[in-house]
Design a protein around this motif. Structure first.
Motif, PDB file in Angstrom:
ATOM      1  N   PHE A 162      -7.290  -4.357  29.827  1.00 29.42           N
ATOM      2  CA  PHE A 162      -8.733  -4.539  29.599  1.00 29.42           C
ATOM      3  C   PHE A 162      -9.214  -5.541  30.634  1.00 29.42           C
ATOM      4  CE2 PHE A 162      -7.321  -3.755  25.104  1.00 29.42           C
ATOM      5  CZ  PHE A 162      -8.040  -2.585  24.884  1.00 29.42           C
ATOM      6  N   ALA A 168      -3.178  -5.978  27.549  1.00 25.36           N
ATOM      7  CA  ALA A 168      -3.001  -6.098  26.093  1.00 25.36           C
ATOM      8  C   ALA A 168      -1.681  -5.493  25.640  1.00 25.36           C
ATOM      9  CB  ALA A 168      -4.160  -5.420  25.373  1.00 25.36           C
ATOM     10  N   ASN A 188      -0.381 -12.791  16.103  1.00 23.97           N
ATOM     11  CA  ASN A 188      -1.762 -12.344  16.320  1.00 23.97           C
ATOM     12  C   ASN A 188      -2.035 -12.148  17.805  1.00 23.97           C
ATOM     13  OD1 ASN A 188      -2.399 -14.592  13.748  1.00 23.97           O
ATOM     14  ND2 ASN A 188      -2.833 -12.416  13.561  1.00 23.97           N
ATOM     15  N   GLY A 189      -2.693 -11.046  18.123  1.00 29.62           N
ATOM     16  CA  GLY A 189      -3.055 -10.780  19.518  1.00 29.62           C
ATOM     17  C   GLY A 189      -1.916 -10.221  20.352  1.00 29.62           C
ATOM     18  N   ALA A 190      -0.816  -9.829  19.712  1.00 29.49           N
ATOM     19  CA  ALA A 190       0.364  -9.335  20.451  1.00 29.49           C
ATOM     20  C   ALA A 190       0.143  -7.950  21.061  1.00 29.49           C
ATOM     21  CB  ALA A 190       1.578  -9.306  19.535  1.00 29.49           C
ATOM     22  N   GLY A 191      -0.883  -7.238  20.576  1.00 34.90           N
ATOM     23  CA  GLY A 191      -1.161  -5.906  21.134  1.00 34.90           C
ATOM     24  C   GLY A 191      -0.870  -4.767  20.168  1.00 34.90           C
ATOM     25  N   LYS A 192      -0.614  -5.077  18.903  1.00 28.66           N
ATOM     26  CA  LYS A 192      -0.194  -4.065  17.933  1.00 28.66           C
ATOM     27  C   LYS A 192      -1.302  -3.021  17.684  1.00 28.66           C
ATOM     28  CE  LYS A 192       0.517  -7.267  14.802  1.00 28.66           C
ATOM     29  NZ  LYS A 192       0.077  -8.485  15.531  1.00 28.66           N
ATOM     30  N   THR A 193      -2.506  -3.508  17.405  1.00 25.57           N
ATOM     31  CA  THR A 193      -3.593  -2.569  17.104  1.00 25.57           C
ATOM     32  C   THR A 193      -3.966  -1.772  18.348  1.00 25.57           C
ATOM     33  OG1 THR A 193      -4.411  -3.940  15.306  1.00 25.57           O
ATOM     34  CG2 THR A 193      -5.971  -2.385  16.247  1.00 25.57           C
ATOM     35  N   THR A 194      -3.919  -2.405  19.507  1.00 33.62           N
ATOM     36  CA  THR A 194      -4.191  -1.674  20.751  1.00 33.62           C
ATOM     37  C   THR A 194      -3.170  -0.553  20.919  1.00 33.62           C
ATOM     38  OG1 THR A 194      -5.067  -3.699  21.727  1.00 33.62           O
ATOM     39  CG2 THR A 194      -4.466  -1.945  23.253  1.00 33.62           C
ATOM     40  N   TYR A 245      -8.135   4.592  22.533  1.00 35.82           N
ATOM     41  CA  TYR A 245      -8.064   4.124  23.920  1.00 35.82           C
ATOM     42  C   TYR A 245      -7.125   5.037  24.698  1.00 35.82           C
ATOM     43  CZ  TYR A 245      -9.819  -0.406  22.216  1.00 35.82           C
ATOM     44  OH  TYR A 245     -10.538  -1.395  21.649  1.00 35.82           O
ATOM     45  N   GLN A 252      -7.125  -1.762   9.773  1.00 35.18           N
ATOM     46  CA  GLN A 252      -6.916  -3.133   9.302  1.00 35.18           C
ATOM     47  C   GLN A 252      -7.955  -3.506   8.232  1.00 35.18           C
ATOM     48  OE1 GLN A 252      -6.175  -5.258  12.913  1.00 35.18           O
ATOM     49  NE2 GLN A 252      -6.195  -7.216  11.884  1.00 35.18           N
ATOM     50  N   GLU A 307      -1.733  -2.878   8.850  1.00 34.91           N
ATOM     51  CA  GLU A 307      -1.751  -3.964   7.858  1.00 34.91           C
ATOM     52  C   GLU A 307      -2.141  -3.470   6.457  1.00 34.91           C
ATOM     53  OE1 GLU A 307      -3.201  -7.791   8.893  1.00 34.91           O
ATOM     54  OE2 GLU A 307      -3.031  -7.387  11.041  1.00 34.91           O
ATOM     55  N   HIS A 324       1.969  -7.975   8.650  1.00 35.14           N
ATOM     56  CA  HIS A 324       2.289  -9.401   8.784  1.00 35.14           C
ATOM     57  C   HIS A 324       3.122  -9.908   7.603  1.00 35.14           C
ATOM     58  CE1 HIS A 324       0.197 -10.410  12.415  1.00 35.14           C
ATOM     59  NE2 HIS A 324      -0.934  -9.894  11.994  1.00 35.14           N
TER      60      HIS A 324
HETATM   61  N1  ATP Z   1     -11.518  -3.550  23.502  1.00 31.82           N
HETATM   62  C1  ATP Z   1     -10.950  -4.661  23.984  1.00 31.82           C
HETATM   63  N2  ATP Z   1     -11.447  -5.280  25.081  1.00 31.82           N
HETATM   64  C2  ATP Z   1     -10.873  -6.398  25.571  1.00 31.82           C
HETATM   65  N3  ATP Z   1      -9.789  -6.992  25.040  1.00 31.82           N
HETATM   66  C3  ATP Z   1      -9.256  -6.428  23.938  1.00 31.82           C
HETATM   67  C4  ATP Z   1      -9.795  -5.234  23.347  1.00 31.82           C
HETATM   68  N4  ATP Z   1      -9.036  -4.911  22.263  1.00 31.82           N
HETATM   69  C5  ATP Z   1      -8.077  -5.850  22.175  1.00 31.82           C
HETATM   70  N5  ATP Z   1      -8.206  -6.755  23.179  1.00 31.82           N
HETATM   71  C6  ATP Z   1      -7.328  -7.897  23.427  1.00 31.82           C
HETATM   72  O1  ATP Z   1      -6.023  -7.406  23.539  1.00 31.82           O
HETATM   73  C7  ATP Z   1      -5.088  -8.329  22.962  1.00 31.82           C
HETATM   74  C8  ATP Z   1      -4.288  -7.632  21.881  1.00 31.82           C
HETATM   75  O2  ATP Z   1      -5.150  -7.381  20.765  1.00 31.82           O
HETATM   76  P1  ATP Z   1      -4.689  -6.549  19.493  1.00 31.82           P
HETATM   77  O3  ATP Z   1      -5.856  -6.491  18.551  1.00 31.82           O
HETATM   78  O4  ATP Z   1      -4.108  -5.273  19.931  1.00 31.82           O
HETATM   79  O5  ATP Z   1      -3.561  -7.485  18.889  1.00 31.82           O
HETATM   80  P2  ATP Z   1      -2.850  -7.432  17.460  1.00 31.82           P
HETATM   81  O6  ATP Z   1      -1.410  -7.645  17.716  1.00 31.82           O
HETATM   82  O7  ATP Z   1      -3.263  -6.207  16.755  1.00 31.82           O
HETATM   83  O8  ATP Z   1      -3.456  -8.706  16.736  1.00 31.82           O
HETATM   84  P3  ATP Z   1      -3.704  -9.005  15.154  1.00 31.82           P
HETATM   85  O9  ATP Z   1      -2.371  -9.176  14.527  1.00 31.82           O
HETATM   86  O10 ATP Z   1      -4.488 -10.291  15.191  1.00 31.82           O
HETATM   87  O11 ATP Z   1      -4.492  -7.855  14.618  1.00 31.82           O
HETATM   88  C9  ATP Z   1      -5.905  -9.505  22.442  1.00 31.82           C
HETATM   89  O12 ATP Z   1      -5.888 -10.531  23.422  1.00 31.82           O
HETATM   90  C10 ATP Z   1      -7.282  -8.904  22.280  1.00 31.82           C
HETATM   91  O13 ATP Z   1      -8.287  -9.898  22.431  1.00 31.82           O
END
Ligand code: ATP
Length: 269
Positions: free
Chosen positions: A15, A20, A40-46, A55, A87, A179, A212
């Protein structure tokens, strides 16, 4: 045949300047229950969003039963056999439980727009089939008594189950749960665990969850993949992952208590 329902190879999502998800490879064996974990923010949802067509990956391939999914729209991915929950609960609050599931069933209906407008026999048959399927799913997740109740009036844990029922109504081969235990009390989480097992054992659906709640992850998963800052840092059976120094560092290095990985907020870099 590889025995894998899903094969993700070298998947990356950038991104702007942020990577991510970085070159992640993961195979999900057919009829397994697996988890993706990470702070948190590890990239799981992406990662889930790439699998489900929300995406498009910057690089990499994603195959379901050997069929490439990259480039498909989310509805095409659903049609191909992947369902998901989110989520945050995403139910239609002004619809009943049954209607919420019928919406999920929509992707399987054969009748088109004209059939609906003209109220053809095909439309009525499709409508009845969707209603029957919704009832079967409601009974399967134990929500039969809430059939005509507005989704918004259901207890929290039951709303989460309803989302799973809606996803299952698309008759997926693989279900992704983002989650599913979030906000649940211990009794609801135990119920959820039993339901997820039945989804695999009785419906033959492969399950992949992001979670989590480490107690749930460790007792339910047959295989775990760990992400940190978008990169896969470990994978294996629960006991292997639990004792992996890189996993401990990813969580404990950030101040979490042992055995309670992932409940902490990631500190700002
Ligand atoms: N559409 C987007 N545009 C820019 N950055 C994004 C976008 N979606 C996610 N990110 C960034 O990508 C990184 C991974 O986010 P993601 O939501 O995939 O993490 P996660 O492991 O699911 O976190 P959580 O456990 O908090 O849900 C984060 O730094 C987030 O800010």
């Amino acid at each position: 045949m590889s025995g894998n329902i899903l094969e993700v190879a070298g998947v990356t999502k950038v991104f702007g300047g942020l990577t991510a998800v970085n070159d992640v490879t993961m195979n999900i064996p057919e009829r397994s229950i697996v988890s993706v974990i990470g702070p948190n923010g590890a990239g799981k949802t992406t990662f889930f969003n790439m699998i489900t067509g929300i995406y498009e990956p910057t690089r990499g391939t994603i195959r379901l039963g050997g069929r490439e999914l990259v480039g498909m729209r989310p509805d095409q991915v659903t049609e191909a056999g992947i369902a998901r929950t989110f989520q945050n609960i995403r139910l239609f609050s002004t619809m009943t439980s049954e209607e919420n599931i019928m919406v999920g069933r929509h992707s399987r209906l054969k009748s088109g727009f004209l059939d609906a407008v003209l109220r053809t026999k095909k439309f009525h048959d499709g409508e009845q089939e969707a209603r029957d399927a919704a009832r079967i799913m409601l009974d399967f997740v134990g929500l039969g008594k809430w059939r005509n109740e507005l989704a918004t009036n259901l207890p929290y844990g039951d709303q989460r189950k309803l989302e799973i029922a809606r996803a299952l109504a698309t008759t997926p081969k693989l279900i992704l749960l983002d989650e599913p235990a979030a906000g649940m009390n211990p009794r609801e989480t135990e119920d959820l665990k039993a339901l997820i097992r039945r989804v695999r054992d009785e419906l033959g659906v492969t399950v992949c969850l992001i979670e989590h709640d480490m107690r749930l992850v460790m007792t339910l998963s047959e295989h775990i993949t760990v992400l940190d800052y978008g990169t896969k840092i470990a994978e294996g059976k629960p006991h292997q992952v639990r004792n992996d120094p890189r996993v401990m560092e990813a969580y404990l290095g950030r101040g979490a208590a042992a055995g309670d990985y992932g409940k902490e907020e990631r500190p700002h870099a």
